[in-house]
Design an enzyme around this catalytic site. Structure first.
Site, PDB file in Angstrom:
ATOM      1  N   GLU A 182      53.370  64.492  86.614  1.00  0.00           N
ATOM      2  CA  GLU A 182      52.492  63.586  85.859  1.00  0.00           C
ATOM      3  C   GLU A 182      51.519  62.949  86.850  1.00  0.00           C
ATOM      4  O   GLU A 182      51.918  62.432  87.892  1.00  0.00           O
ATOM      5  CB  GLU A 182      53.333  62.518  85.145  1.00  0.00           C
ATOM      6  CG  GLU A 182      52.489  61.601  84.287  1.00  0.00           C
ATOM      7  CD  GLU A 182      53.281  60.869  83.201  1.00  0.00           C
ATOM      8  OE1 GLU A 182      54.424  61.260  82.905  1.00  0.00           O
ATOM      9  OE2 GLU A 182      52.738  59.897  82.654  1.00  0.00           O
ATOM     10  N   LYS A 302      61.610  52.404  84.469  1.00  0.00           N
ATOM     11  CA  LYS A 302      60.489  52.004  83.627  1.00  0.00           C
ATOM     12  C   LYS A 302      61.093  51.756  82.245  1.00  0.00           C
ATOM     13  O   LYS A 302      61.592  52.691  81.609  1.00  0.00           O
ATOM     14  CB  LYS A 302      59.454  53.121  83.582  1.00  0.00           C
ATOM     15  CG  LYS A 302      58.339  52.914  82.563  1.00  0.00           C
ATOM     16  CD  LYS A 302      57.303  54.041  82.670  1.00  0.00           C
ATOM     17  CE  LYS A 302      56.197  53.910  81.633  1.00  0.00           C
ATOM     18  NZ  LYS A 302      55.163  54.958  81.775  1.00  0.00           N
ATOM     19  N   GLU A 306      55.140  51.763  77.447  1.00  0.00           N
ATOM     20  CA  GLU A 306      54.568  53.037  77.020  1.00  0.00           C
ATOM     21  C   GLU A 306      55.610  53.921  76.340  1.00  0.00           C
ATOM     22  O   GLU A 306      55.719  55.109  76.622  1.00  0.00           O
ATOM     23  CB  GLU A 306      53.926  53.766  78.203  1.00  0.00           C
ATOM     24  CG  GLU A 306      52.824  52.943  78.848  1.00  0.00           C
ATOM     25  CD  GLU A 306      52.039  53.681  79.917  1.00  0.00           C
ATOM     26  OE1 GLU A 306      52.625  54.502  80.640  1.00  0.00           O
ATOM     27  OE2 GLU A 306      50.830  53.418  80.025  1.00  0.00           O
ATOM     28  N   ARG A 339      60.629  48.140  87.153  1.00  0.00           N
ATOM     29  CA  ARG A 339      59.159  48.054  87.129  1.00  0.00           C
ATOM     30  C   ARG A 339      58.660  46.959  86.190  1.00  0.00           C
ATOM     31  O   ARG A 339      59.204  46.756  85.103  1.00  0.00           O
ATOM     32  CB  ARG A 339      58.553  49.401  86.720  1.00  0.00           C
ATOM     33  CG  ARG A 339      58.794  50.462  87.765  1.00  0.00           C
ATOM     34  CD  ARG A 339      58.263  51.798  87.312  1.00  0.00           C
ATOM     35  NE  ARG A 339      56.890  52.036  87.674  1.00  0.00           N
ATOM     36  CZ  ARG A 339      55.957  52.492  86.847  1.00  0.00           C
ATOM     37  NH1 ARG A 339      56.220  52.697  85.572  1.00  0.00           N
ATOM     38  NH2 ARG A 339      54.747  52.735  87.284  1.00  0.00           N
ATOM     39  N   ARG A 351      46.137  42.936  77.584  1.00  0.00           N
ATOM     40  CA  ARG A 351      47.128  43.720  78.312  1.00  0.00           C
ATOM     41  C   ARG A 351      47.315  43.207  79.737  1.00  0.00           C
ATOM     42  O   ARG A 351      48.416  43.287  80.296  1.00  0.00           O
ATOM     43  CB  ARG A 351      46.693  45.197  78.315  1.00  0.00           C
ATOM     44  CG  ARG A 351      47.589  46.075  79.141  1.00  0.00           C
ATOM     45  CD  ARG A 351      47.284  47.538  78.917  1.00  0.00           C
ATOM     46  NE  ARG A 351      47.595  48.318  80.091  1.00  0.00           N
ATOM     47  CZ  ARG A 351      47.311  49.592  80.240  1.00  0.00           C
ATOM     48  NH1 ARG A 351      46.692  50.244  79.280  1.00  0.00           N
ATOM     49  NH2 ARG A 351      47.624  50.230  81.338  1.00  0.00           N
ATOM     50  N   LYS A 375      52.787  46.764  90.126  1.00  0.00           N
ATOM     51  CA  LYS A 375      51.579  47.500  90.534  1.00  0.00           C
ATOM     52  C   LYS A 375      50.594  46.552  91.206  1.00  0.00           C
ATOM     53  O   LYS A 375      50.589  45.355  90.925  1.00  0.00           O
ATOM     54  CB  LYS A 375      50.916  48.155  89.320  1.00  0.00           C
ATOM     55  CG  LYS A 375      51.682  49.353  88.784  1.00  0.00           C
ATOM     56  CD  LYS A 375      50.883  50.094  87.714  1.00  0.00           C
ATOM     57  CE  LYS A 375      51.687  51.286  87.189  1.00  0.00           C
ATOM     58  NZ  LYS A 375      50.988  52.056  86.155  1.00  0.00           N
ATOM     59  N   ASP A 380      45.962  49.004  85.693  1.00  0.00           N
ATOM     60  CA  ASP A 380      46.586  50.287  86.022  1.00  0.00           C
ATOM     61  C   ASP A 380      45.819  51.038  87.100  1.00  0.00           C
ATOM     62  O   ASP A 380      45.067  51.960  86.776  1.00  0.00           O
ATOM     63  CB  ASP A 380      46.663  51.156  84.756  1.00  0.00           C
ATOM     64  CG  ASP A 380      47.639  52.306  84.914  1.00  0.00           C
ATOM     65  OD1 ASP A 380      48.390  52.299  85.886  1.00  0.00           O
ATOM     66  OD2 ASP A 380      47.634  53.201  84.047  1.00  0.00           O
ATOM     67  N   GLU A 402      53.747  48.257  94.260  1.00  0.00           N
ATOM     68  CA  GLU A 402      53.592  49.661  93.857  1.00  0.00           C
ATOM     69  C   GLU A 402      52.123  50.027  93.972  1.00  0.00           C
ATOM     70  O   GLU A 402      51.283  49.512  93.227  1.00  0.00           O
ATOM     71  CB  GLU A 402      54.086  49.884  92.421  1.00  0.00           C
ATOM     72  CG  GLU A 402      53.894  51.336  91.954  1.00  0.00           C
ATOM     73  CD  GLU A 402      54.478  51.623  90.564  1.00  0.00           C
ATOM     74  OE1 GLU A 402      55.518  51.026  90.212  1.00  0.00           O
ATOM     75  OE2 GLU A 402      53.882  52.434  89.841  1.00  0.00           O
ATOM     76  N   GLU A 408      44.759  59.129  90.156  1.00  0.00           N
ATOM     77  CA  GLU A 408      44.655  59.274  88.697  1.00  0.00           C
ATOM     78  C   GLU A 408      43.318  58.775  88.167  1.00  0.00           C
ATOM     79  O   GLU A 408      42.735  59.377  87.258  1.00  0.00           O
ATOM     80  CB  GLU A 408      45.811  58.497  88.048  1.00  0.00           C
ATOM     81  CG  GLU A 408      45.737  58.430  86.539  1.00  0.00           C
ATOM     82  CD  GLU A 408      46.869  57.610  85.922  1.00  0.00           C
ATOM     83  OE1 GLU A 408      47.769  57.143  86.664  1.00  0.00           O
ATOM     84  OE2 GLU A 408      46.857  57.440  84.694  1.00  0.00           O
ATOM     85  N   HIS A 541      38.796  50.832  83.426  1.00  0.00           N
ATOM     86  CA  HIS A 541      39.425  51.696  82.423  1.00  0.00           C
ATOM     87  C   HIS A 541      38.402  52.325  81.469  1.00  0.00           C
ATOM     88  O   HIS A 541      38.561  52.278  80.249  1.00  0.00           O
ATOM     89  CB  HIS A 541      40.463  50.919  81.616  1.00  0.00           C
ATOM     90  CG  HIS A 541      41.684  51.751  81.323  1.00  0.00           C
ATOM     91  ND1 HIS A 541      41.620  52.942  80.642  1.00  0.00           N
ATOM     92  CD2 HIS A 541      42.996  51.573  81.624  1.00  0.00           C
ATOM     93  CE1 HIS A 541      42.839  53.459  80.537  1.00  0.00           C
ATOM     94  NE2 HIS A 541      43.683  52.654  81.138  1.00  0.00           N
ATOM     95  N   TRP A 563      44.245  51.276  74.903  1.00  0.00           N
ATOM     96  CA  TRP A 563      44.102  52.537  75.605  1.00  0.00           C
ATOM     97  C   TRP A 563      42.642  53.012  75.561  1.00  0.00           C
ATOM     98  O   TRP A 563      42.349  54.134  75.954  1.00  0.00           O
ATOM     99  CB  TRP A 563      45.007  53.619  74.986  1.00  0.00           C
ATOM    100  CG  TRP A 563      46.451  53.481  75.371  1.00  0.00           C
ATOM    101  CD1 TRP A 563      46.973  52.612  76.300  1.00  0.00           C
ATOM    102  CD2 TRP A 563      47.562  54.226  74.866  1.00  0.00           C
ATOM    103  NE1 TRP A 563      48.329  52.761  76.392  1.00  0.00           N
ATOM    104  CE2 TRP A 563      48.737  53.747  75.524  1.00  0.00           C
ATOM    105  CE3 TRP A 563      47.701  55.252  73.926  1.00  0.00           C
ATOM    106  CZ2 TRP A 563      50.012  54.253  75.263  1.00  0.00           C
ATOM    107  CZ3 TRP A 563      48.974  55.754  73.680  1.00  0.00           C
ATOM    108  CH2 TRP A 563      50.111  55.270  74.332  1.00  0.00           C
TER     109      TRP A 563
HETATM  110  C1  GCV Z   1      54.220  57.517  84.647  1.00  0.00           C
HETATM  111  C2  GCV Z   1      49.760  54.961  83.579  1.00  0.00           C
HETATM  112  C3  GCV Z   1      49.722  56.451  83.728  1.00  0.00           C
HETATM  113  C4  GCV Z   1      51.006  57.085  83.255  1.00  0.00           C
HETATM  114  C5  GCV Z   1      52.166  56.456  84.040  1.00  0.00           C
HETATM  115  C6  GCV Z   1      52.133  54.956  83.809  1.00  0.00           C
HETATM  116  C7  GCV Z   1      53.207  54.251  84.602  1.00  0.00           C
HETATM  117  O1  GCV Z   1      49.768  54.605  82.243  1.00  0.00           O
HETATM  118  O2  GCV Z   1      48.636  56.958  83.038  1.00  0.00           O
HETATM  119  O3  GCV Z   1      50.947  58.458  83.483  1.00  0.00           O
HETATM  120  O4  GCV Z   1      53.388  56.995  83.637  1.00  0.00           O
HETATM  121  O5  GCV Z   1      50.893  54.447  84.222  1.00  0.00           O
HETATM  122  O6  GCV Z   1      52.899  53.798  85.684  1.00  0.00           O
HETATM  123  O7  GCV Z   1      54.326  54.173  84.138  1.00  0.00           O
END
Ligand code: GCV
Length: 720
Positions: A182, A302, A306, A339, A351, A375, A380, A402, A408, A541, A563
């Site tokens: 991913e 996690k 999501e 997390r 968010r 994070k 994100d 993190e 990404e 974003h 999103w």
């Molecule tokens: C692993 C974002 C990414 C997801 C990721 C998520 C996370 O939303 O797009 O791919 O999922 O972060 O950190 O859990």
């Protein structure tokens, strides 16, 4: 510091004609023979090796020095039991080396992973000692010593004392059991689960060496969007095989745990963290894991994020969920990394605020063996975000950083973006949590709140790996620098990203100053360039939905507003930006007062965060004197121009790089230039469709219509 005299020799002597094409597989551990005059000089300081081989880690350290110095100096280093000549290298611990025991070095405060490198006299001979309390420290010292040679530094009068500032320095692999990674842009997963545990790909050892060279000491093997199967006996045996390969290199294996595993693989009816059956199940699972992997590091989770299951499914808190696993792991010394990347399924609020809202009330409620993993920013991994407001807001809880190493949101593998400055900017940010100077680094290394009664001493940093099965590991040669920078900063968050870039360039490509200076310059400017051509002035974003490839600022609708780009930019004919001040979501109030005031004041907010915190009219006057619209267009163009400059710089450096790597970087820079232009043009076309404003004088119009950009689709973009 680089020794000036040495460098001047290097500048003249170390250039060697670009040789055979390289594929980047050796990373920064290439150990190519250095130029003869310089090699001869080094040979005087590296003439024999006295090092034990009583344990696998000692063997790894000794082999690394023999391999490294053999390659760099073009001669086999004689191994010996005693110092018989000037230039000897003595490596080990007091337990493994009688010579080191005899020296009585002050190793007490270097810790289990630290080391000394010192120039001393032994039996009348000039000697370099690489000494540690434990074998792993000596291995780290060996890599440090090699780095000195690789980067052209003097070996005379060494007096190095190093120990890591953070205890856990881990990579998070978002690798699925089916081999898909991913957000991976470097091919499939390097873990060949099907052939494990019987076949151990040599890559696993190379991976361990590369990580040990940086001091990385943990690897979470599987995706945080996890599959409960990774906790079944079959997969635990596979993980154990990897743990066996990594062990000599000081790397412990961790797994991501699916919170609902008691249901999915345990046959229970619930995963409620307060249910006695569930508690028993996790305790038994932990016992089983440690029977199979005695030095297992722990679990990463996690939860309630999501769509992942979590304690809130049963009306319990994140602390209750984390403590369930912590209690199961505690008898074995394992750690839970829980997390804080959470946002509610119901979208009740901005968010950016949700992690703080959910976690701050839980401060002090986590067990001692829990780290909350946060994070770097609250949305994100964007090209630029203000630091996450949780840093500094949970004094009784150790927070772990993190970072994302895989890009990404920063152009995948083909954009040259060095992330060192992004990491450094976050680490050095002042939270003002306990007054001025309360940097994020002090939050995560425990020095800010470490003395809070009852708080555990755990510290850590996680990096979402950019490693895959591509020959060059990271999908591009320059993305290796992000893995490198992450590892170096996890060891010492105070290092400068520029110094790290310079080290990496010297080790990975060349010590020639005519190459090093321009390439380091390119790398240092690259992060600001991507911010400018993608999301300048605090925009965020705006990437394509799902895959996050390319610009899609017009995207709206779908399952959840947060999103979609329109949720984040809120642009219309009058203005643009997310109002997070007191008149809007009030997210700025989550920062300590001096910062909250600064961020909340449209006149005082740093312009790089203007549209993160404020919704302003298109004619808002910027510090440059330009109206916002003109400034935005100017920034987009500037970003594209920076990429053009990088291309021109790289084109002029072909004499210093092998043809294989030079050609791939050139091709990728061409892609980056096209895509930077695409970002600029598509963004401008869309904003113009809303504000109807003309372009500032001298600015080229978008190459295509907005309709063209909106018609593009990328169903097979990687990493999704
Ligand atoms: C692993 C974002 C990414 C997801 C990721 C998520 C996370 O939303 O797009 O791919 O999922 O972060 O950190 O859990």
């Amino acid at each position: 510091m680089l020794a000036a005299a040495f460098l001047s020799v290097l500048a003249v002597m170390s250039w060697m004609p670009a040789a055979h094409a390289e594929d980047g597989h050796e990373l920064w551990l290439r150990y190519r023979q250095i130029e003869t005059v310089q090699a001869n000089a080094y040979r005087a300081d590296a003439s024999q090796l006295i090092a034990g081989q009583g344990t696998p880690t000692q063997v790894a350290a000794r082999d690394e020095l023999l391999r490294g110095l053999g390659g760099l100096l073009g001669a086999t280093l004689p191994a010996s039991d005693s110092v018989t000549r000037d230039g000897a290298i003595v490596m080990g611990t007091a337990a493994s080396s009688p010579l080191i025991a005899r020296l009585g070095l002050d190793l007490d405060d270097v810790g289990a992973e630290g080391y000394l490198i010192r120039s001393v006299a032994i039996d009348g001979h000039r000697t370099t000692v690489i000494a540690a309390r434990e074998d792993i420290g000596a291995l780290y010292g060996a890599f440090h010593f090699l780095r000195l040679v690789q980067t052209g530094q003097s070996l005379a009068k060494l007096d190095v004392r190093e120990s890591p500032r953070l205890k856990l320095r881990v990579l998070n692999h978002w690798d699925n059991l089916d081999g898909h990674v991913e957000r991976g842009y470097a091919g499939a997963s390097i873990w060949d689960w099907h052939k494990l545990p019987d076949y151990l790909d040599p890559r696993y050892t190379e991976y361990a060496r590369a990580n040990a060279s940086l001091g990385i000491n943990g690897s979470v093997l599987n995706n945080v969007n996890s599959n409960a199967l990774s906790l079944t006996p079959m997969y635990l045996q596979k993980a154990a095989a990897l743990a066996g390969v990594f062990r000599p290199y000081g790397i412990r294996v961790f797994l991501s745990a699916r919170f609902s595993a008691p249901i999915e693989i345990g046959g229970l009816k619930t995963a409620d963290p307060l249910d006695p059956e569930v508690r028993r199940w996790w305790r038994a699972k932990a016992d089983e894991i440690y029977r199979i992997i005695p030095d297992f590091g722990g679990l990463l989770v996690k939860a309630n994020s999501e769509g992942q299951p979590g304690p809130q499914d049963y009306g319990r808190t994140h602390a209750e969920g984390a403590n369930l696993l912590a209690d199961a792991l505690a008898p074995h010394g394992g750690t839970v990394m829980w997390r804080a990347f959470v946002y509610s399924d119901e979208e009740p609020d901005d968010r950016a605020k949700q992690a703080y809202t959910e976690f701050v009330p839980l401060d002090g409620k986590f067990r001692d063996n829990v780290l909350v993993q946060v994070k770097n920013g609250a949305i994100d991994f964007q090209p630029r975000e203000p630091f996450h407001p949780l840093f500094g807001a949970m004094p009784k809880t150790p927070l772990m950083m993190e970072f994302q190493i895989t890009k990404e949101y920063l152009g995948f593998a083909t954009h040259l973006v060095y992330l060192g400055p992004l990491y450094e900017e976050t680490l050095r940010a002042d939270t003002y949590a306990r007054g001025k100077g309360s940097t994020v680094t002090k939050v995560i290394d425990g020095s800010l709140d470490g003395d809070v009664p009852g708080r555990s001493g755990l510290t850590g940093m996680a990096g979402v790996a950019n490693i895959g099965a591509d020959r060059n590991w990271s999908g591009s040669h320059f993305d290796q620098a992000n893995w490198y920078a992450y590892g170096r900063l996890a060891w010492n968050p105070d290092l400068s990203s520029r110094a790290i870039a310079e080290e990496w360039v010297r080790m990975t490509f060349s010590n020639d100053e005519r190459f090093v200076a321009p390439v380091v310059g390119m790398m240092m400017d690259s992060r600001e360039a991507v911010v400018d051509y993608m999301t300048p002035l605090g925009l965020h974003h705006l990437m394509g939905r799902g895959h996050h490839y390319g610009p899609m600022p017009w995207d709206a609708g779908g399952p959840r507003a947060d999103w979609t780009p329109v949720y984040y930019h809120r642009a219309d004919k009058n203005g643009i930006g997310f109002d997070r001040s007191a008149t809007g979501s009030n997210a700025d109030a989550q920062y300590a007062p001096p910062l909250a005031e600064q961020f909340g004041d449209v006149e005082r907010v740093p312009e790089q965060f203007l549209l993160w915190f404020h919704h302003v009219p298109w004619d808002h006057r910027m510090r440059s004197g330009r109206p916002l619209w003109d400034e935005l267009v100017h920034r987009y163009t500037h970003g594209v121009d920076e990429v053009k400059k990088m291309r021109a710089t790289w084109d002029g450096l072909s004499a210093y790089v092998d043809a294989g790597r030079h050609a791939q970087v050139s091709a990728f820079l061409a892609i980056q230039q096209d895509e930077a232009q695409w970002w600029r043009d598509a963004s401008i076309a869309y904003w113009q469709s809303l504000n109807g404003l003309p372009l500032p004088q001298g600015q080229a119009p978008p190459a295509h219509t907005l309709g063209y950009y909106q018609s593009l689709s990328f169903p097979h973009a990687p990493g999704n």
